[in-house]
Design a protein around this motif. Structure first.
Motif, mmCIF file in Angstrom:
data_model
loop_
_atom_site.group_PDB
_atom_site.id
_atom_site.type_symbol
_atom_site.label_atom_id
_atom_site.label_comp_id
_atom_site.label_asym_id
_atom_site.label_seq_id
_atom_site.Cartn_x
_atom_site.Cartn_y
_atom_site.Cartn_z
ATOM 1 N N GLU A 77 0.804 -1.102 0.014
ATOM 2 C CA GLU A 77 -0.152 0.008 -0.074
ATOM 3 C C GLU A 77 0.908 1.481 -0.118
ATOM 4 O O GLU A 77 0.333 2.225 -0.466
ATOM 5 C CB GLU A 77 -0.925 0.007 1.163
ATOM 6 C CG GLU A 77 -2.009 -0.857 1.410
ATOM 7 C CD GLU A 77 -1.528 -2.118 2.214
ATOM 8 O OE1 GLU A 77 -0.483 -2.668 1.706
ATOM 9 O OE2 GLU A 77 -2.250 -2.619 3.208
ATOM 10 N N THR A 78 1.905 1.179 0.632
ATOM 11 C CA THR A 78 2.791 2.394 0.613
ATOM 12 C C THR A 78 3.946 2.504 -0.263
ATOM 13 O O THR A 78 4.627 3.358 -0.286
ATOM 14 C CB THR A 78 3.475 2.487 2.059
ATOM 15 O OG1 THR A 78 4.292 1.477 2.394
ATOM 16 C CG2 THR A 78 2.311 2.637 3.344
ATOM 17 N N SER A 79 3.991 1.544 -0.932
ATOM 18 C CA SER A 79 5.308 1.534 -2.127
ATOM 19 C C SER A 79 5.153 2.649 -2.983
ATOM 20 O O SER A 79 6.123 3.016 -3.966
ATOM 21 C CB SER A 79 5.324 0.148 -2.749
ATOM 22 O OG SER A 79 4.149 0.004 -3.634
ATOM 23 N N GLU A 80 4.040 3.309 -3.281
ATOM 24 C CA GLU A 80 3.922 4.251 -4.163
ATOM 25 C C GLU A 80 4.007 5.652 -3.872
ATOM 26 O O GLU A 80 4.203 6.438 -4.407
ATOM 27 C CB GLU A 80 2.488 4.220 -4.768
ATOM 28 C CG GLU A 80 2.122 2.900 -5.750
ATOM 29 C CD GLU A 80 0.788 2.962 -6.044
ATOM 30 O OE1 GLU A 80 0.014 4.092 -6.097
ATOM 31 O OE2 GLU A 80 0.007 1.764 -6.421
ATOM 32 N N ARG A 185 0.828 18.060 -13.768
ATOM 33 C CA ARG A 185 -0.196 18.106 -12.607
ATOM 34 C C ARG A 185 0.324 16.946 -11.650
ATOM 35 O O ARG A 185 1.127 15.987 -12.032
ATOM 36 C CB ARG A 185 -1.574 17.724 -13.388
ATOM 37 C CG ARG A 185 -1.521 16.331 -13.755
ATOM 38 C CD ARG A 185 -2.891 15.858 -14.418
ATOM 39 N NE ARG A 185 -2.884 14.372 -14.993
ATOM 40 C CZ ARG A 185 -3.743 14.280 -16.108
ATOM 41 N NH1 ARG A 185 -4.440 15.062 -16.682
ATOM 42 N NH2 ARG A 185 -3.603 13.010 -16.630
ATOM 43 N N VAL A 186 -0.144 17.073 -10.543
ATOM 44 C CA VAL A 186 -0.234 16.119 -9.277
ATOM 45 C C VAL A 186 -1.201 15.092 -9.436
ATOM 46 O O VAL A 186 -2.322 15.514 -10.041
ATOM 47 C CB VAL A 186 0.182 16.638 -7.987
ATOM 48 C CG1 VAL A 186 1.093 17.691 -7.786
ATOM 49 C CG2 VAL A 186 -1.144 17.266 -7.692
ATOM 50 N N ILE A 187 -0.767 13.938 -8.974
ATOM 51 C CA ILE A 187 -1.865 12.942 -9.041
ATOM 52 C C ILE A 187 -3.017 12.953 -8.043
ATOM 53 O O ILE A 187 -2.400 13.491 -7.009
ATOM 54 C CB ILE A 187 -1.171 11.319 -8.657
ATOM 55 C CG1 ILE A 187 -0.094 11.163 -9.861
ATOM 56 C CG2 ILE A 187 -2.183 10.251 -8.826
ATOM 57 C CD1 ILE A 187 0.863 10.048 -9.602
ATOM 58 N N ALA A 188 -4.116 12.996 -8.365
ATOM 59 C CA ALA A 188 -4.935 13.287 -7.330
ATOM 60 C C ALA A 188 -4.898 12.804 -5.893
ATOM 61 O O ALA A 188 -4.747 11.504 -5.910
ATOM 62 C CB ALA A 188 -6.553 13.056 -7.849
ATOM 63 N N GLY A 189 -5.083 13.427 -5.088
ATOM 64 C CA GLY A 189 -4.913 12.962 -3.454
ATOM 65 C C GLY A 189 -3.474 12.685 -3.198
ATOM 66 O O GLY A 189 -3.119 12.086 -2.155
ATOM 67 N N THR A 190 -2.454 12.981 -3.915
ATOM 68 C CA THR A 190 -1.176 12.969 -3.489
ATOM 69 C C THR A 190 -0.358 14.377 -3.957
ATOM 70 O O THR A 190 -0.882 15.151 -4.259
ATOM 71 C CB THR A 190 -0.483 11.823 -4.266
ATOM 72 O OG1 THR A 190 -0.142 12.278 -5.799
ATOM 73 C CG2 THR A 190 -1.336 10.600 -4.479
ATOM 74 N N ASP A 191 0.724 14.377 -3.533
ATOM 75 C CA ASP A 191 1.812 15.448 -4.046
ATOM 76 C C ASP A 191 2.653 15.240 -4.845
ATOM 77 O O ASP A 191 3.833 15.598 -4.970
ATOM 78 C CB ASP A 191 2.393 16.126 -2.616
ATOM 79 C CG ASP A 191 3.315 15.225 -1.927
ATOM 80 O OD1 ASP A 191 3.514 13.863 -2.444
ATOM 81 O OD2 ASP A 191 3.705 15.534 -0.786
ATOM 82 N N ARG A 192 2.280 13.989 -5.741
ATOM 83 C CA ARG A 192 3.501 13.412 -6.439
ATOM 84 C C ARG A 192 2.903 13.634 -8.140
ATOM 85 O O ARG A 192 1.831 13.741 -8.407
ATOM 86 C CB ARG A 192 3.395 11.650 -6.592
ATOM 87 C CG ARG A 192 3.999 11.423 -5.128
ATOM 88 C CD ARG A 192 4.032 9.772 -5.184
ATOM 89 N NE ARG A 192 3.044 8.942 -5.904
ATOM 90 C CZ ARG A 192 1.869 8.844 -5.267
ATOM 91 N NH1 ARG A 192 1.767 8.971 -3.860
ATOM 92 N NH2 ARG A 192 1.098 7.902 -5.772
#
Ligand SMILES: [Zn+2]
Length: 286
Positions: A77-80, A185-192
């Motif tokens: 779950e946290t690998s991204e 753009r950043v991925i929705a719900g993230t700062d990536r």
């Protein structure tokens, strides 16, 4: 020369001989992964510093220093969230037609080391924009990044798809119109940042191809994946692109230039494509 000095020199050279060289201490997995990166992104790895226990730090052409394996424990779950290079390459991308529903959190390619992408394609929007060229995609022009051969690879995909569409016009509705060549753009719900920020990904027919979040619960997801023409997927994969339709949280419209994952997949199925050697890059860590 006094005997004690001779003895010291002898011991010193014995130690030098016995100490593992950087090449010996790099794990086979690290050697494979770093060779793959050096093969598909020539010139991006400037050096590989190998420390105790084979711990490798990759020095990139822009000066960034990235651990191959930062030693942090991660769950799928946290690998991204903040992967290291090892994590970025760990999930094997499945080449070929979709045959089964992927396990939860199995999304090879969604783990991206952002600093690595900065080195590949540019550090900010202006840098990426300065590397774009328009690629003809059917009757459209899609801006794509010329660095790392991404635009040329996308151009070859377009040629393959035009040949396919001439024989099977039904595939056009899955492809057109395409968009998302360059969208910072950043991925929705993230700062990536999304892969589209680097102009190395394309969305084909965003209106026609459903995103998993927009499908009703209980829908047969495997059937949805398989309804997408697998000939199109094969055309992209042949040129180094991965398909978001193979992710657990699938994104049927999304194709992304990730030649390292395609090369790793070819190695995993026993092919023997030529690989760049990393021996000339290895240095003992300071
Ligand atoms: Zn996309």
């Amino acid at each position: 020369m006094p005997r004690s000095v001779r003895l010291s020199l002898f011991l010193f050279f014995c130690l030098l001989w016995a100490a593992p060289s950087p090449a010996q201490s790099l794990s086979p997995e690290a050697r494979r992964d770093l060779s793959v990166l050096a093969t598909v992104y020539p010139g991006v790895l400037r050096a590989i510093e190998v420390g105790p226990g084979g711990r490798a730090t990759v020095v990139l052409a822009d000066g960034a220093r990235l651990p191959y394996d930062d030693g942090r424990a991660r769950t799928p779950e946290t690998s991204e969230d903040d992967p290291d290079l090892k994590t970025m390459l760990a999930q094997p991308y499945p080449l070929g037609p979709v045959t089964a529903e992927p396990p939860l959190w199995f999304s090879p390619g969604r783990q991206r080391v952002q600093a690595f992408f900065f080195a590949l394609y540019g550090h900010d929007q202006a840098a990426v924009r300065s590397s774009l060229k328009p690629v003809r995609f059917f009757n459209q022009s899609i801006p794509f990044n010329t660095r790392q051969g991404a635009a040329d690879a996308f151009s070859r995909v377009a040629a393959r798809l035009e040949t396919l569409a001439a024989a099977d016009p039904g595939i056009r509705k899955f492809l057109l119109p395409a968009s998302g060549g360059m969208v910072w753009r950043v991925i929705a719900g993230t700062d990536r940042l999304s892969a589209h920020s680097f102009a190395a990904a394309v969305d084909v027919s965003p209106r026609g191809n459903p995103y998993w979040r927009n499908l009703p619960r209980g829908k047969n997801m495997l059937a949805v994946r398989r309804a997408f023409p697998q000939t199109v997927v094969a055309a992209f994969e042949a040129e180094g692109f991965i398909w978001g339709g193979k992710w657990a949280e699938f994104d049927l419209m999304h194709f992304e230039y990730r030649p390292e994952l395609i090369l790793l997949a070819r190695l995993a199925r026993g092919e023997t494509p030529p690989l760049a050697s990393v021996d000339g890059l290895l240095r003992p860590a300071r």
